[in-house]
Design a protein around this motif. Sequence first.
Motif, PDB file in Angstrom:
ATOM      1  N   TYR A 143       0.880  -1.181   0.000  1.00  0.00           N
ATOM      2  CA  TYR A 143       0.000   0.000   0.000  1.00  0.00           C
ATOM      3  C   TYR A 143       0.914   1.226   0.000  1.00  0.00           C
ATOM      4  O   TYR A 143       0.932   1.985   0.974  1.00  0.00           O
ATOM      5  CB  TYR A 143      -0.815  -0.060   1.295  1.00  0.00           C
ATOM      6  CG  TYR A 143      -2.229   0.447   1.271  1.00  0.00           C
ATOM      7  CD1 TYR A 143      -2.551   1.721   0.786  1.00  0.00           C
ATOM      8  CD2 TYR A 143      -3.259  -0.334   1.793  1.00  0.00           C
ATOM      9  CE1 TYR A 143      -3.850   2.179   0.813  1.00  0.00           C
ATOM     10  CE2 TYR A 143      -4.567   0.124   1.823  1.00  0.00           C
ATOM     11  CZ  TYR A 143      -4.859   1.385   1.323  1.00  0.00           C
ATOM     12  OH  TYR A 143      -6.150   1.837   1.363  1.00  0.00           O
TER      13      TYR A 143
ATOM     14  N   HIS B 165      -2.128  -1.494  -4.232  1.00  0.00           N
ATOM     15  CA  HIS B 165      -2.708  -0.170  -4.082  1.00  0.00           C
ATOM     16  C   HIS B 165      -1.751   0.812  -4.764  1.00  0.00           C
ATOM     17  O   HIS B 165      -0.550   0.705  -4.600  1.00  0.00           O
ATOM     18  CB  HIS B 165      -2.888   0.197  -2.615  1.00  0.00           C
ATOM     19  CG  HIS B 165      -3.825   1.346  -2.438  1.00  0.00           C
ATOM     20  ND1 HIS B 165      -3.466   2.644  -2.679  1.00  0.00           N
ATOM     21  CD2 HIS B 165      -5.133   1.374  -2.086  1.00  0.00           C
ATOM     22  CE1 HIS B 165      -4.507   3.429  -2.459  1.00  0.00           C
ATOM     23  NE2 HIS B 165      -5.532   2.691  -2.105  1.00  0.00           N
TER      24      HIS B 165
ATOM     25  N   ILE C 216      -3.675  -1.463  -9.861  1.00  0.00           N
ATOM     26  CA  ILE C 216      -4.782  -2.113  -9.143  1.00  0.00           C
ATOM     27  C   ILE C 216      -5.053  -3.494  -9.712  1.00  0.00           C
ATOM     28  O   ILE C 216      -5.285  -4.457  -8.973  1.00  0.00           O
ATOM     29  CB  ILE C 216      -6.050  -1.232  -9.202  1.00  0.00           C
ATOM     30  CG1 ILE C 216      -5.811   0.099  -8.476  1.00  0.00           C
ATOM     31  CG2 ILE C 216      -7.255  -1.962  -8.619  1.00  0.00           C
ATOM     32  CD1 ILE C 216      -6.979   1.075  -8.551  1.00  0.00           C
TER      33      ILE C 216
END
Lengths: 473, 473, 444, 444
Positions: free
Chosen positions: A67, A400, A395
Amino acid sequence: LEEALLWEKGKKGRSAFSMPQQDVPEADLDASLLGAAPDFPDLGEVDVVRHYTRLSQWNFGIDTGLYPLGSCTMKYNPKINERLAATPGIASAHPLLPELSPGMLRILFELQQFLAAITGMDAVSLQPAAGAQGELTAMLMFAAYFREQGGQRRRILIPDTAHGTNPASAALCGFKPVPLRSGPDGILDPATVAAEMDEQTAGIMLTNPNTLGLFEENIRAITDIVHGAGGLVYGDGANLNAVMGIVDFKRCGVDAMHLNLHKTFSTPHGGGGPGAGPVCVVKRLEPFLPVPRIVKTAQGYDLHSDAPASIGRMHAFFGNVSVLVRAYGYILSMGPQFLKKASQLAVLNAVYVREQLRDTLELAYDRPSLHESVFSDKRQHAFKVSTLDMAKRLIDHGYHPPTVYFPLVVPGAIMIEPTETECKEDLDRFIAVFKEIAREAETDGERLRQAPTRTKVRRLDETRAARTPCLIG
Amino acid sequence: LEEALLWEKGKKGRSAFSMPQQDVPEADLDASLLGAAPDFPDLGEVDVVRHYTRLSQWNFGIDTGLYPLGSCTMKYNPKINERLAATPGIASAHPLLPELSPGMLRILFELQQFLAAITGMDAVSLQPAAGAQGELTAMLMFAAYFREQGGQRRRILIPDTAHGTNPASAALCGFKPVPLRSGPDGILDPATVAAEMDEQTAGIMLTNPNTLGLFEENIRAITDIVHGAGGLVYGDGANLNAVMGIVDFKRCGVDAMHLNLHKTFSTPHGGGGPGAGPVCVVKRLEPFLPVPRIVKTAQGYDLHSDAPASIGRMHAFFGNVSVLVRAYGYILSMGPQFLKKASQLAVLNAVYVREQLRDTLELAYDRPSLHESVFSDKRQHAFKVSTLDMAKRLIDHGYHPPTVYFPLVVPGAIMIEPTETECKEDLDRFIAVFKEIAREAETDGERLRQAPTRTKVRRLDETRAARTPCLIG
Amino acid sequence: MRYLPHTPDEIEQMLAAVGKRQLDELFAHIPEDCRYRGDIDLPDQLSEWDLLRRFQDLGPQLSLASARAVLVGGGSYYHFVPEIVRSLAGRSEFVTAYTPYQPEMAQGTLQAIFEYQTLTARLLGMEVANASIYDGASALAEALLMALRLARKKRTVAVSAAIHPHYRQVVRTYLEPGGFRIIELPLDETGRTDLTSLPPPDELAAVALQSPNFFGVIEDMVDAAPTVHDAGALLVTCFTEPFAYGLLRSPGSCGADIVCGEGQSFGIAPSLGGAGLGMFACRMEHVRNMPGRVVGETVDLDGKRGFVLTLSTREQHIRREKATSNICSNQGLCALTAAVYMASLGGTGLRRLAKLNYDKAAYLKNGLLASGARLLYRGPTFNEFAVRMPAGFKEQRRRLMERGIVAGLPLDGFDPALQDAYLFCVTETVSRSIIDELCKEVQS
Amino acid sequence: MRYLPHTPDEIEQMLAAVGKRQLDELFAHIPEDCRYRGDIDLPDQLSEWDLLRRFQDLGPQLSLASARAVLVGGGSYYHFVPEIVRSLAGRSEFVTAYTPYQPEMAQGTLQAIFEYQTLTARLLGMEVANASIYDGASALAEALLMALRLARKKRTVAVSAAIHPHYRQVVRTYLEPGGFRIIELPLDETGRTDLTSLPPPDELAAVALQSPNFFGVIEDMVDAAPTVHDAGALLVTCFTEPFAYGLLRSPGSCGADIVCGEGQSFGIAPSLGGAGLGMFACRMEHVRNMPGRVVGETVDLDGKRGFVLTLSTREQHIRREKATSNICSNQGLCALTAAVYMASLGGTGLRRLAKLNYDKAAYLKNGLLASGARLLYRGPTFNEFAVRMPAGFKEQRRRLMERGIVAGLPLDGFDPALQDAYLFCVTETVSRSIIDELCKEVQS
């Protein structure tokens, strides 16, 4: 699979709540006060469980994968801290009965000490509920300081590499933000500061490391200039994760700074909050800190509100205590040694990614960077592929995207902060994917522009959402 | 997205475990005893968290949606029972120190009483760890009973509508299963029983309601025949969810029965266990129950092992106590009123689905059924679409398929048990989807034969798995 | 009732749709003389809050929760469980799934169990492991039944007297109705099983040992294996403390044919002894005689890796009475928990933690011997050992109990000859200061 | 360290890849005079187990956990929280997600917040609600700042003296540096705010009331709205106990323009007053002046429904110093928790539970009055009320405390004139028998 909205489900008379017994007589209520029952759907327990279970499956979290949101420090959130925060004695502490929960005051007092030790600052308030409220608290203290000094100052300097909320926080306290351009090397030139700093200027708001991931190497010169003109230096500590045990903010000349416990100290972001934004200050600003303050006494810990210079209260009670408790647990788990190690590895990871991707993406500033690095989509322009397209394509690969189009000083910015909790294999895989996407950009741009394709929804019409807002169902 | 196998990840020297301090001196160990360190991968905490988080996302559970597996009673598992089982005093109880956990014995004793009350039987053992072990326990008791009677009997009658494990459980105790054919109406004819029952036959194993969802309406006549020949009647209570508060098993003539707490009493199935299969018996079989038994004394509760006729011990300790505790919580949550209501609604849901689908699928037996109904794929044969194809197509619509190809008496069986925790809208949606699939079978059979298409993997090669077993990585 | 979603209106609509007027009519075909009379004799329904309170009221009786240290094992062990084990194994997609009969919807459970089987086989040094069975005791019983199946006509098994007494009881329960003969093998003065007088090869199907055994003593399996094999029997070994194999030679490497035992130590709460985890492993050549579920790797239509339940021909719904056993489930969630726990430790971590258990137990053993205790057996031990305590210990133990220390398990309940003998267990949860406090009390 | 996955080998490889020999070199460009000297002065690292123990050792000090009943509100309330709320809101996909900047990966959070906004607006009878802000106190401060923005040149707000004292303090902190004037409105003898002497319309931007107010009294908002509007001001109402609107007329239906307050009652643990939930709603015409995040419905490329953060032009990264406020987050997980809680109750459940709160508080109020207490104010109340207690209550309260009953909040800490006055709160967590026990003690 779809999941209806709550009120598209349910049936009047169902309930997911175990209603306690009516063990007292019903009491009358004046009809003029009585309202209609709230127009909520009635759902059974199974309905509620399935609804939110399904919703959760449409979310990506740290537990799902990498992320690398720049400036957000999305590191792993230890599960044990969730358990600590749920300790019955903590969860049930009443804010107006602190005498019945002295252990809570001890936790808060010690956490203040820990944060002071980590930053090098002298005193801490834990009240601010988020980074932006921490900024606001610091700006309120600046205003109070100058009020007490007898000369209200109206201007405040804010570099273009500062965090987005800085100007708004300053404006709320009656300061007029004066933007400063960073130099061609991405950091601030003392001369720029000297040119704007004067006796009408309250000081400067500095994010260091800044939002380009660069250390403001001239900070000592800058803070000297500001202090020389009687001003104060605010440090935005959002990027503290890069420099724990490495930089001493008081030595840098910072007078007040806020921290983001949900970034550096690993409390979960919760899809937008709650966070916590404690403020750390030097001695001379201590009298202005919010009340009540937690003090250590011979008997234990107590609250202290008699502080005439204080800016007052920032939170109904003590701040986001359930978040503070998690940060306290995290700091104790890491100890001084591993906090420093965390910063070192966060920087190592970021620099590693920067070096591996420097041939793929345009590096915004080619100089030593810390916990994050900023690229742009300059090289992809030729193929009509933008930062957004590459982000959305990530994605499809299960990542992310990084922070995009921020900071504003870099057009088409791609800001990657992997944090220290990612391992080398995972970074290598991410780098390989990003390289593949860059190749795809050259050969099959349309595929990127159509991305993402594997999610529940495709790209959403944000313009429509803002033009004809539909905010409730 | 893919997720590697555990040992395809990790790096020697990582750890997800917080190693306690070495606070004692190291002790020597004879080199001949020392082994190599186990060849496990070393993983960090983030690795482990992401691995199992991702794996969980490939699973479908009751919390995800309708799970109408016939004969499995997949009802909602209340979350509060998970919390009760995790109560520190329960989770930390040591089986050899029950005197330090008297509350545990009280829970177990009361649960025995509850189960006796629900079934109508006289005495209960909670030791069996699963339904099949419950069957085995009952069969061991039958063997012990006849041993004590002085005449070992070798045969036991098992109808073709009985559960699959019945013959194996009987065989383990030295009984030879004698299969009985159910009548054309799906239930057992007393004459069939009378023809096979004799003084060499230990009795009968009866699943009631049977695996066709039908109540064995001749049960009194059947049990009279068995008892008349000195035999015993075993009742498989797997389908108790249909008849709580409605049928009294002792009145039916059952001598011993097992229950599946993970079915009727809503403890989670955990992807295959742990379950619990308590055994309930009538007075005359009580002396044969496993030891230790939990007894109530003037001071509280105690263990009693002095039971010469007992079959002995079935479990190292007291059975799957953490499962028993959940069932205890469930029964207390429901009370007598809602347990009965649960059975009524379970039957209502099943009958409702049966009636809505009777024009779509071939009903195996058109007579009053209870908690589940059995269809077949007879009407779909013309289109070369099988039960399996329809089942797999349901997956694409987000439903877990019903039980298929069981019971064996119905070729291409489709056995639907919705349970009482499903609401009407969800059943209506399921029915509509099944009708659509049946239409699709007529027009686009290939689509069904290719299903599922939306899952992580497509249809798996089970033959290959069995022919060249690869059981470890 | 929050678990029952039906509103009165809906019940009416549904009844109308099936042609009934009342719920009772759904049961009209059930004969009167089978009916339940009256209401079920149960306490009234409790709200969620009253239920919680009822459990809290049991609290004061549930005193082990607040103990400072419990130095008791004997088949159920206190080990630290990382919070991630609890939170991952508690994910509702794992908890609320059924047996993975539809593999496309259950790859999570299936991969996790495949990994569990692999880690188990590696731990025990065996070629194959199943998806788990009920508990250590029934695992041993099933192992002996399996050995008897493999040995065909032989009908005797020999079982060490140092196998957990409860396990031996379960073995008896399982084997007796089949008419099998169970011989108990005595111990020598080191506390190891004496294998000098085994029955003749044409009778003996298997010899069962436990290591570390009930008295904590590590059996000499390297020596035992050839002896047993020479006697024409299979070597079945069991365990109650799988941690031992983090440090000791694995049974497989010593020559065991079937290995089984209790896996509760791997992240599963004691919970008065259940739910536990019956671990079970054997050699590949015997796999089709192995009881219990097993997960295998295969490919899907596209050739992609996937997992399924397999070798189900051994199971009940195909062979019915000829099935290898009547087991048709596993301790799924417990196996998953153990897998998460093993993955959390890793090989390096398991070795270190096992060694720490060993070191701490040795520290207590030395301390007690210095305080006047005498070893019951002098064989080597892992994290448990049995000692005869000096006079007065009963009272000392009571005093320690009041201070939250449960000092050992009295063995006289298992054998009246073991008056004054106690079985002590020391895991990583027991700190040195507790051990010192205990020894000081014994010296007092 | 289990959170740091790097092995020494990997660190070396990575350093080599970036052309460094040591980790320190990564920081070589940081000037010496900015450096941290020595090691951070913190306690040594604790293992997971020592950390747990440390919290357990705080346990005995954390006594409210074992109270039988706490009859104290004052801005933080004890309500029953269904286990499903805890378990669903605790799902890690919700907990460990960031702000939903990439909506395709965050439809879970976004739909949940959209639903939260909707339920909040319905509860309060308002047209629109935001995604939540910090807490009730800052929500009120932001509401007044919003009213001042809407009123443009007016610089005065009037605030009821019966608004929670801490909220008024926060308002002062937020408004003072802007140079705004805050007038405090007195109470009448019923405990309601006296609106008879508002400042002139050209000065007054807003009037803020709390209902039920700090003393538990329900304000007459039906009357207040026209009075405030006639004075040219906006009516801002706040609350600390949202349960009240399960029973009482919603502020929106009474004519409030901005409604805000604390949502902790909806499934969130008190946790010494945080994290809480600032609920915030207004009329649609003012939405572009509303502070805080907001989620809106839209469609994707295929026309499929989806949700995004919207109206971000109000926010900081676009308008910077002209932003409506500096808030750039919400109490996301708390809002989600409240939504799950509201969904669990449903409209029917919320009404019933609110009525039960009302009934129980009335029962205690009657009991105390019968025992010699006097009402501080005679206005109608919901689940809180203030009374002057008879002499000797201080001692009785101490005795009740020893029996695990926390009997009311002394008000003299807020105002020395309120000697002997106590604020009692009765929620569904307090059983009749507790109330009876309390009254009996007071009568003694």
